[in-house]
Structure formats: C-alpha cells, structure tokens
Design an enzyme around this catalytic site. Structure first.
Site, PDB file in Angstrom:
ATOM      1  N   ARG A  60      -9.455   0.796  15.274  1.00 54.23           N
ATOM      2  CA  ARG A  60      -9.520   0.501  13.842  1.00 54.23           C
ATOM      3  C   ARG A  60     -10.997   0.375  13.453  1.00 54.23           C
ATOM      4  O   ARG A  60     -11.757  -0.351  14.100  1.00 54.23           O
ATOM      5  CB  ARG A  60      -8.775  -0.794  13.531  1.00 54.23           C
ATOM      6  N   CYS A 105       2.176   7.183   9.949  1.00 53.93           N
ATOM      7  CA  CYS A 105       1.203   8.128   9.403  1.00 53.93           C
ATOM      8  C   CYS A 105       0.530   8.911  10.525  1.00 53.93           C
ATOM      9  O   CYS A 105       0.291  10.118  10.408  1.00 53.93           O
ATOM     10  CB  CYS A 105       0.164   7.396   8.563  1.00 53.93           C
ATOM     11  N   THR A 106       0.256   8.226  11.636  1.00 51.56           N
ATOM     12  CA  THR A 106      -0.416   8.881  12.759  1.00 51.56           C
ATOM     13  C   THR A 106       0.498   9.902  13.425  1.00 51.56           C
ATOM     14  O   THR A 106       0.066  11.013  13.769  1.00 51.56           O
ATOM     15  CB  THR A 106      -0.893   7.836  13.775  1.00 51.56           C
ATOM     16  N   LYS A 140      15.026 -11.699  -1.102  1.00 52.84           N
ATOM     17  CA  LYS A 140      14.601 -11.724   0.298  1.00 52.84           C
ATOM     18  C   LYS A 140      15.581 -10.979   1.199  1.00 52.84           C
ATOM     19  O   LYS A 140      15.188 -10.395   2.204  1.00 52.84           O
ATOM     20  CB  LYS A 140      14.462 -13.172   0.774  1.00 52.84           C
ATOM     21  N   GLY A 185       1.808   3.346  18.824  1.00 51.45           N
ATOM     22  CA  GLY A 185       2.955   3.989  19.458  1.00 51.45           C
ATOM     23  C   GLY A 185       3.111   5.431  19.038  1.00 51.45           C
ATOM     24  O   GLY A 185       4.101   6.081  19.372  1.00 51.45           O
ATOM     25  N   ARG A 240       0.819  -1.208   0.000  1.00 49.94           N
ATOM     26  CA  ARG A 240       0.000   0.000   0.000  1.00 49.94           C
ATOM     27  C   ARG A 240       0.860   1.268   0.000  1.00 49.94           C
ATOM     28  O   ARG A 240       0.607   2.196  -0.775  1.00 49.94           O
ATOM     29  CB  ARG A 240      -0.928   0.012   1.221  1.00 49.94           C
TER      30      ARG A 240
END
Length: 342
Positions: free
Chosen positions: A233, A152-153, A78, A211, A12
């Site tokens: 959420r 993002c928060t 990986k 956090g 995303r």
C-alpha cells in the site's frame, strides 16, 4: 426496461458505482441503504476528492436524495433482510458495505425481496465469482443468485493472466500489487488487527496481504494453486499497479511477442460488440504514472514498456483505477445479468 438496482453501503465503491451507472439507460438506481443520513450521503456524492464534482444536481431530503430531479429512497437498516427491496421492485443489490461478504449475510438481501446480490469483494461461498472478460459465460441465471465481483486487483490480474495462459501456458507465478491506500488503513498511527496497516497511510509504504492472486483459481480453474501474491500500500489515494512474474511452458521469443499478444487481446475485447467487454483491457506504450490512469474505466491498462522476458520467465505490469475501473465493471456486470435475463 431498465434493471432496478439498490445499493447497500454508500462508501467509495458504492458512490463510484452510482456515478458510473447514473445516466445509463440500462440501469435505474432506486434506493440506497447506509447508516449515514441522507444529507451526508448527498454531500459525499456531489463532492469527491479524487473523482471531482458530480456533473448533475444533488440535494438531500429527510429520507431520500434527489439527483437530477429523480428521488432515490435512503434507508438506514443494519439488518439487510429488513431493507424493503421487494417493495421497490429491486432486481439487483450492490452489496458494497465490505461487511456482508458471506453467503449467510448476503442472502438476507434476497429475503428482503431482491432477485440477485453482487458482492463488491471476494466472498465466502458465493454461488459464483465472476470477472468480466474471463469467465462471465459460466454464469447461470437459474442457479447463481449471490455473485462475487471479486476484487479490483483480481479484475486487473485475471484478464492479464488469461492472455499469458492462452498464449504461453502459465506454470506458476507471483504478483505484487502496488496499491493505493484505502479506508481500511489509518490516517495516523492507530491500532489495527494488521500491525502494518496500523501505521499512517499517507506517509508509509505498507506491506500487507492480498488474496487477488489466489482468487485466480476461482475464475481460471486450471490455475488454482499456481499463483500467489502480496501487496504494497503506497501513499496515493487512487490508482494502482500489478507487477506479475510468471514461469511459462512455452518461452516467448521476445518482449515484442508478449506485447503483441496483449495488443491483440485488447483489440479483441474492444471490438467484441459486447458493451460489457469493451473496457476490459487497454494496451499502452506511453511512459505513464499512476495519476494518468485515475478515472480510466478499464479493468487493466497494460504497460508495454515494462515487459521483460528471460527464457521462460515473463514479467508484465498493468495499471488499474482501483475505484473507478472496478465500479465500471460492477455496472457492466449488472448490464450483463440483465442481458442474460437475470
């Protein structure tokens, strides 16, 4: 000359960063590393259930995707140290897998030849955590190679806390983020280490941890240990809201005084003349809902009608597109690193 960027993890955030950066003269995306094949990566870049169809042309080859005629190498390593970033002249790697969030693993990109790594999450022991509009001036090109862009928060919360702290002095506070569901939750009930996140994301309000509030101390050191928070959420795929209540040292005279501080701060960011600061904070007086801010590039959209004041107790709310807004800050952080000479 454009700064050359590689993306590790094309989920995303990786794809949103690609969209936000594509066509910007300051950035050249040269390679993607993801364990999914190029055909799937091209399809998911072109068609997005939240952000719509990519406006350019996208096609897949065996080991690359071609966007608007430009070929971008695709690897499936990986081990990050095995990705040949150096051979491609990559300056900055966007570490967006959500897996390599500590110094030891993120530094493997440097072994592969990259000059800098930006981790798209809170990180363990990075050289620095940067939130644009709050502490970017602390970045030192000579010392800081592994950089966390926080969450993002935190990118929404930190500019708001900065305004309140500078205007009134924050003594302590508590935040609730009403957050869109993410791929870390379950589509239907299925085991998860967090029992609540094990429940179906699209039909439940899911209390869980964040956090973001504690991380404020990493970018505003004088507030270390003074903020905490939690998350709810909710059943939307994108678009989130922070609900912040703080005890301040200097009680504001009114709701209007608080709102005016945010209006002034938003204008100051917008008129700063710095490309990486223009979209930090937006001031809004309209009665909006979450759908209205999907696709909004700002870190925080301050919702003025939701402000409340009781003596020295102040409550504010700010919206954020947890995918697009954050990805725009990643893009702007890359531009900022380039301006500082990497």
């Amino acid at each position: 000359m454009a700064i050359k960027v590689g993306i590790n993890g094309f989920g995303r955030i990786g794809r949103s960063f690609f969209r936000a950066s594509w066509g910007r003269e300051e950035i050249e995306i040269v390679a993607i590393n993801d364990l999914t094949d190029a055909k799937h990566l091209a399809h998911l870049l072109k068609y997005d259930s939240v952000h719509g169809i990519f406006k350019g042309s996208v096609e897949a080859k065996d080991d690359s995707i071609v966007v608007d005629g430009k070929e971008i190498k695709v690897f499936a390593q990986k081990d990050p140290s095995q990705i040949p970033w150096g051979d491609l002249g990559v300056d900055v790697v966007i570490e967006a897998t959500g897996v390599f969030r500590d110094r030891e693993n993120a530094s493997k990109h440097l072994q592969g030849g990259a000059k800098k790594v930006i981790i798209t999450a809170p990180a363990k022991n990075p050289d620095i955590t940067v939130v644009l509009g709050v502490n970017e001036e602390k970045y030192n090109p000579k010392e800081h190679n592994i950089i966390s862009n926080a969450s993002c928060t935190t990118n929404c919360l930190a500019p708001c806390v900065k305004v309140l702290n500078e205007a009134f002095g924050v003594e302590k506070g508590y935040m609730v983020t009403v957050h869109a569901y993410t791929n870390d939750q379950r589509l239907l009930d299925l085991p998860h280490k967090d029992f609540r996140r094990a429940r179906a994301a699209a039909i439940n309000i899911v209390p869980t941890t964040t956090g973001a509030a504690k991380a404020i101390g990493e970018v505003i050191p004088e507030l270390k240990g003074k903020l905490d928070g939690t998350a709810r959420r909710v059943p939307v795929p994108d678009g989130s809201l922070i609900d912040l209540t703080v005890v301040v040292n200097k009680a504001p005279s009114s709701v209007e005084e608080v709102n005016e501080k945010f209006r002034e701060a938003a204008q100051k960011y917008r008129e700063s003349g710095k490309v990486y600061l223009k979209e930090i904070l937006q001031y809004c007086e309209d009665p909006i809902v979450s759908t209205d801010i999907v696709g909004n590039p700002h870190s925080a959209i301050f919702d003025a009608p939701l402000t409340q004041v009781i003596d020295n107790l102040v409550h504010i709310a700010a919206w954020y597109d947890n995918e697009w807004g954050y990805s725009c800050r990643l893009r702007d952080l890359v531009i900022y690193l380039a301006e500082r000479g990497l």
